[in-house]
Design a protein around this motif. Structure first.
Motif, PDB file in Angstrom:
ATOM      1  N   THR A 120       0.753  -6.250  -6.546  1.00  0.00           N
ATOM      2  CA  THR A 120       0.578  -5.214  -5.520  1.00  0.00           C
ATOM      3  C   THR A 120      -0.303  -4.088  -6.034  1.00  0.00           C
ATOM      4  OG1 THR A 120       2.759  -5.724  -4.596  1.00  0.00           O
ATOM      5  CG2 THR A 120       1.777  -3.613  -3.990  1.00  0.00           C
ATOM      6  N   GLN A 121      -0.057  -3.645  -7.256  1.00  0.00           N
ATOM      7  CA  GLN A 121      -0.846  -2.564  -7.827  1.00  0.00           C
ATOM      8  C   GLN A 121      -2.298  -2.982  -8.042  1.00  0.00           C
ATOM      9  OE1 GLN A 121       1.610  -1.649 -11.256  1.00  0.00           O
ATOM     10  NE2 GLN A 121       2.640   0.031 -10.172  1.00  0.00           N
ATOM     11  N   GLN A 122      -2.517  -4.227  -8.437  1.00  0.00           N
ATOM     12  CA  GLN A 122      -3.890  -4.722  -8.576  1.00  0.00           C
ATOM     13  C   GLN A 122      -4.628  -4.658  -7.240  1.00  0.00           C
ATOM     14  OE1 GLN A 122      -4.725  -8.400 -10.906  1.00  0.00           O
ATOM     15  NE2 GLN A 122      -2.515  -8.454 -11.241  1.00  0.00           N
ATOM     16  N   LEU A 123      -3.966  -5.111  -6.163  1.00  0.00           N
ATOM     17  CA  LEU A 123      -4.593  -5.139  -4.847  1.00  0.00           C
ATOM     18  C   LEU A 123      -4.891  -3.730  -4.344  1.00  0.00           C
ATOM     19  CD1 LEU A 123      -2.394  -7.961  -3.311  1.00  0.00           C
ATOM     20  CD2 LEU A 123      -4.882  -8.069  -3.560  1.00  0.00           C
ATOM     21  N   LEU A 124      -3.964  -2.799  -4.554  1.00  0.00           N
ATOM     22  CA  LEU A 124      -4.172  -1.417  -4.125  1.00  0.00           C
ATOM     23  C   LEU A 124      -5.320  -0.771  -4.902  1.00  0.00           C
ATOM     24  CD1 LEU A 124      -0.458  -0.231  -3.830  1.00  0.00           C
ATOM     25  CD2 LEU A 124      -2.055  -0.543  -1.941  1.00  0.00           C
ATOM     26  N   ALA A 125      -5.362  -1.031  -6.196  1.00  0.00           N
ATOM     27  CA  ALA A 125      -6.361  -0.390  -7.048  1.00  0.00           C
ATOM     28  C   ALA A 125      -7.778  -0.885  -6.782  1.00  0.00           C
ATOM     29  CB  ALA A 125      -6.007  -0.609  -8.517  1.00  0.00           C
ATOM     30  N   CYS A 126      -7.918  -2.129  -6.362  1.00  0.00           N
ATOM     31  CA  CYS A 126      -9.265  -2.677  -6.171  1.00  0.00           C
ATOM     32  C   CYS A 126      -9.789  -2.440  -4.763  1.00  0.00           C
ATOM     33  CB  CYS A 126      -9.298  -4.162  -6.507  1.00  0.00           C
ATOM     34  SG  CYS A 126      -8.403  -5.205  -5.347  1.00  0.00           S
ATOM     35  N   GLY A 127      -8.997  -1.778  -3.901  1.00  0.00           N
ATOM     36  CA  GLY A 127      -9.467  -1.448  -2.566  1.00  0.00           C
ATOM     37  C   GLY A 127      -9.317  -2.551  -1.543  1.00  0.00           C
ATOM     38  N   ALA A 128      -8.436  -3.514  -1.800  1.00  0.00           N
ATOM     39  CA  ALA A 128      -8.186  -4.573  -0.816  1.00  0.00           C
ATOM     40  C   ALA A 128      -7.625  -3.965   0.459  1.00  0.00           C
ATOM     41  CB  ALA A 128      -7.207  -5.595  -1.390  1.00  0.00           C
ATOM     42  N   ASP A 129      -8.015  -4.507   1.617  1.00  0.00           N
ATOM     43  CA  ASP A 129      -7.482  -3.975   2.864  1.00  0.00           C
ATOM     44  C   ASP A 129      -6.102  -4.558   3.140  1.00  0.00           C
ATOM     45  OD1 ASP A 129      -7.722  -6.490   4.227  1.00  0.00           O
ATOM     46  OD2 ASP A 129      -9.790  -6.029   4.778  1.00  0.00           O
ATOM     47  N   ILE A 130      -5.434  -4.036   4.194  1.00  0.00           N
ATOM     48  CA  ILE A 130      -4.050  -4.407   4.457  1.00  0.00           C
ATOM     49  C   ILE A 130      -3.909  -5.891   4.795  1.00  0.00           C
ATOM     50  CG2 ILE A 130      -4.153  -3.756   6.901  1.00  0.00           C
ATOM     51  CD1 ILE A 130      -1.141  -3.328   4.507  1.00  0.00           C
ATOM     52  N   VAL A 131      -4.895  -6.460   5.469  1.00  0.00           N
ATOM     53  CA  VAL A 131      -4.833  -7.883   5.813  1.00  0.00           C
ATOM     54  C   VAL A 131      -4.902  -8.737   4.549  1.00  0.00           C
ATOM     55  CG1 VAL A 131      -6.009  -9.763   7.016  1.00  0.00           C
ATOM     56  CG2 VAL A 131      -5.753  -7.537   8.128  1.00  0.00           C
ATOM     57  N   GLU A 132      -5.774  -8.368   3.639  1.00  0.00           N
ATOM     58  CA  GLU A 132      -5.882  -9.116   2.380  1.00  0.00           C
ATOM     59  C   GLU A 132      -4.606  -8.993   1.555  1.00  0.00           C
ATOM     60  OE1 GLU A 132     -10.633  -8.948   1.369  1.00  0.00           O
ATOM     61  OE2 GLU A 132      -9.465  -7.131   1.049  1.00  0.00           O
ATOM     62  N   VAL A 145      -6.181 -18.010  -1.718  1.00  0.00           N
ATOM     63  CA  VAL A 145      -6.885 -18.345  -2.960  1.00  0.00           C
ATOM     64  C   VAL A 145      -8.223 -17.608  -3.028  1.00  0.00           C
ATOM     65  CG1 VAL A 145      -8.026 -20.218  -4.223  1.00  0.00           C
ATOM     66  CG2 VAL A 145      -5.749 -20.583  -3.232  1.00  0.00           C
ATOM     67  N   ALA A 146      -8.914 -17.525  -1.895  1.00  0.00           N
ATOM     68  CA  ALA A 146     -10.215 -16.848  -1.862  1.00  0.00           C
ATOM     69  C   ALA A 146     -10.074 -15.356  -2.177  1.00  0.00           C
ATOM     70  CB  ALA A 146     -10.868 -17.045  -0.499  1.00  0.00           C
ATOM     71  N   ILE A 147      -9.010 -14.739  -1.680  1.00  0.00           N
ATOM     72  CA  ILE A 147      -8.777 -13.314  -1.955  1.00  0.00           C
ATOM     73  C   ILE A 147      -8.481 -13.100  -3.434  1.00  0.00           C
ATOM     74  CG2 ILE A 147      -7.191 -11.381  -1.520  1.00  0.00           C
ATOM     75  CD1 ILE A 147      -6.885 -12.616   1.352  1.00  0.00           C
ATOM     76  N   ALA A 148      -7.677 -13.984  -4.005  1.00  0.00           N
ATOM     77  CA  ALA A 148      -7.362 -13.883  -5.433  1.00  0.00           C
ATOM     78  C   ALA A 148      -8.630 -13.992  -6.276  1.00  0.00           C
ATOM     79  CB  ALA A 148      -6.366 -14.970  -5.825  1.00  0.00           C
ATOM     80  N   GLU A 149      -9.537 -14.870  -5.869  1.00  0.00           N
ATOM     81  CA  GLU A 149     -10.793 -15.029  -6.601  1.00  0.00           C
ATOM     82  C   GLU A 149     -11.719 -13.844  -6.380  1.00  0.00           C
ATOM     83  OE1 GLU A 149     -12.267 -18.762  -5.216  1.00  0.00           O
ATOM     84  OE2 GLU A 149     -10.906 -19.953  -6.488  1.00  0.00           O
ATOM     85  N   LEU A 193      -9.677   3.584  -6.200  1.00  0.00           N
ATOM     86  CA  LEU A 193      -9.161   4.399  -7.294  1.00  0.00           C
ATOM     87  C   LEU A 193     -10.151   4.442  -8.455  1.00  0.00           C
ATOM     88  CD1 LEU A 193      -5.403   3.303  -7.343  1.00  0.00           C
ATOM     89  CD2 LEU A 193      -6.413   5.335  -6.305  1.00  0.00           C
ATOM     90  N   THR A 194     -10.647   5.643  -8.742  1.00  0.00           N
ATOM     91  CA  THR A 194     -11.542   5.845  -9.886  1.00  0.00           C
ATOM     92  C   THR A 194     -10.964   6.868 -10.852  1.00  0.00           C
ATOM     93  OG1 THR A 194     -12.761   7.501  -8.595  1.00  0.00           O
ATOM     94  CG2 THR A 194     -13.619   5.241  -8.577  1.00  0.00           C
TER      95      THR A 194
END
Length: 410
Positions: A141-153, A210-214, A309-310
């Motif tokens: 979850t923290q990885q996804l939030l930090a990289c700017g993934a949107d809510i759907v991803e 899988v595509a989102i993870a990549e 997040l920067t």
């Protein structure tokens, strides 16, 4: 002061119209209660308010209930329901406890029984039974939030590593009927994505996950990678879903209040989806374009931005949007931008959002605060706090995305 007063009136009017009480009552007109047992499960940031509306309407007809909401969002006992406050945006032990309580409640029901399932935004974190370790769930979850993934991803990934998301909770309710009332917090109201669609057939595929993870180079254990390839339920015939409330209503209500206050309102979009600082800069640019207008104008945008997040500061997407607008509002007479989360909380802060006007940049400069450096550190909260730019509403009881408005008062 007059602009700030107008902003507060617009916020109060928009959020007041988006409260779930009336929406739940309207949706319940479509619900066939039947003769069997009725149990309630309510999850999300608006879970308490939705559960209270249902309890007030149905009374003792609901035999038991479980309510799972964000810390600080419960407003007291409701009937005999178990109320659990849990973590958001990262799930915690109470998130897991809430899901277990809900699963226990719906276990062993008969076909004539009904599960009244009330869903609002935030449910993805608040209602969780992970299929990986809690530590890995938190890390992903923290990885996804930090990289700017949107809510759907984010939700597409969460569904695969959860025992209750992506239609799986709906499966666990069978053979009982499920009537799901959904307060939408995602643009376009995709029912399988709101709170990660616990009781709705999932349209996303294993290939999508899988595509989102990549795409974001997620660090995953072998078990998590295996779970991404497992398909979710695609058919739930015993579930009926009713979506109620959305960001469109939030924008329409803001427009109505703006008109009453003498502004000429324009709804730019109810599908705002970009980086917060870009949205703020865009509203600031509009202020410069229309700064010489002889009439009062209001430019309204609804949706949900993201923060990349920067830095390690404190803030939220609405505060960052407002602060980014301040740069371009400098020197534009009678201009203000405000942005708020309809749930009353913006990121991991106690503020609903931020307010800036023509004088904010100069006020920050007097205190030695650079807008550019503050945005780089993601520390909008402390900058706005220093110039009385935080908007504080407290938990509102609803959650239908964010409202951002540029006011030009003449």
């Amino acid at each position: 002061m007059e602009l700030r007063k107008d902003a507060e009136e617009i916020i109060q009017g928009a959020i007041g119209a988006a409260l779930p009480d009336a929406a739940v009552r309207r949706a319940m007109e479509q619900c066939p209660l039947g003769e069997g047992k009725v149990v309630l499960v309510s999850v999300g940031k608006a879970a308490w308010q939705m559960a209270k509306a249902a309890a007030d309407l149905l009374g003792d007809r609901i035999s038991d209930g479980v309510v799972v909401t964000k810390y600080g969002h419960s407003m007291g006992p409701v009937s005999n329901f178990e109320i659990i406050e849990a973590g958001h945006p990262v799930p915690d032990e109470n998130s897991f406890r809430g899901a277990e309580a809900a699963i226990s409640l719906v276990s062993g029901l008969a076909p004539e029984d009904l599960v009244l399932f009330l869903v609002s935004g935030g449910g993805s974190a608040l209602f969780e039974k992970p299929l990986v370790s809690p530590e890995e769930l938190t890390d992903i979850t923290q990885q996804l939030l930090a990289c700017g993934a949107d809510i759907v991803e984010i939700n597409t990934i969460r569904k695969r590593i959860s025992a209750v998301k992506g239609g799986k909770f709906g499966q666990l309710c069978a053979p009982a009927r499920v009537f799901s009332i959904i307060l939408s917090d995602i643009l376009g109201d995709p029912l399988d994505m709101i709170a990660s669609g616990p009781a709705y057939p999932d349209s996303s595929t294993a290939a999508d996950a899988v595509a989102i993870a990549e795409k974001y180079h997620l660090r995953l254990s072998p078990e998590a990678r295996r779970l991404l390839e497992v398909e979710t339920p695609k058919k739930l015939d015993h579930v009926t879903s009713c979506v109620t409330g959305s960001v469109r209503q939030l924008c329409a209500s803001a427009k109505e209040t703006c008109e009453k206050l003498g502004y000429e309102p324009i709804i730019l979009t109810d599908c705002l989806s970009c980086e917060a600082r870009e949205a703020g800069a865009f509203l600031g640019a509009i202020a410069r374009t229309y700064g010489d207008s002889s009439r009062s104008m209001a430019f309204i945008a609804g949706g949900e931005t993201v923060v990349r997040l920067t830095g390690k500061g404190k803030g939220g997407r609405n505060q960052e949007l407002a602060l980014a607008a301040a740069e371009l509002l400098d020197g534009v007479e009678g201009a203000a931008v405000f942005s708020v989360g309809s749930d009353g909380t913006d990121g991991p802060t106690d503020a609903a959002g931020g307010y800036v006007d023509s004088f904010t940049k100069a006020a920050l400069k007097e205190k030695g605060i650079s807008i550019y450096e503050t945005l780089a550190e993601n520390d909008a909260y402390h900058a706005l706090q220093a110039v009385n730019g935080l908007i504080m509403t407290g938990p509102t009881g609803t959650n239908v995305n964010d409202l951002s408005v540029l006011l030009l008062k003449r």
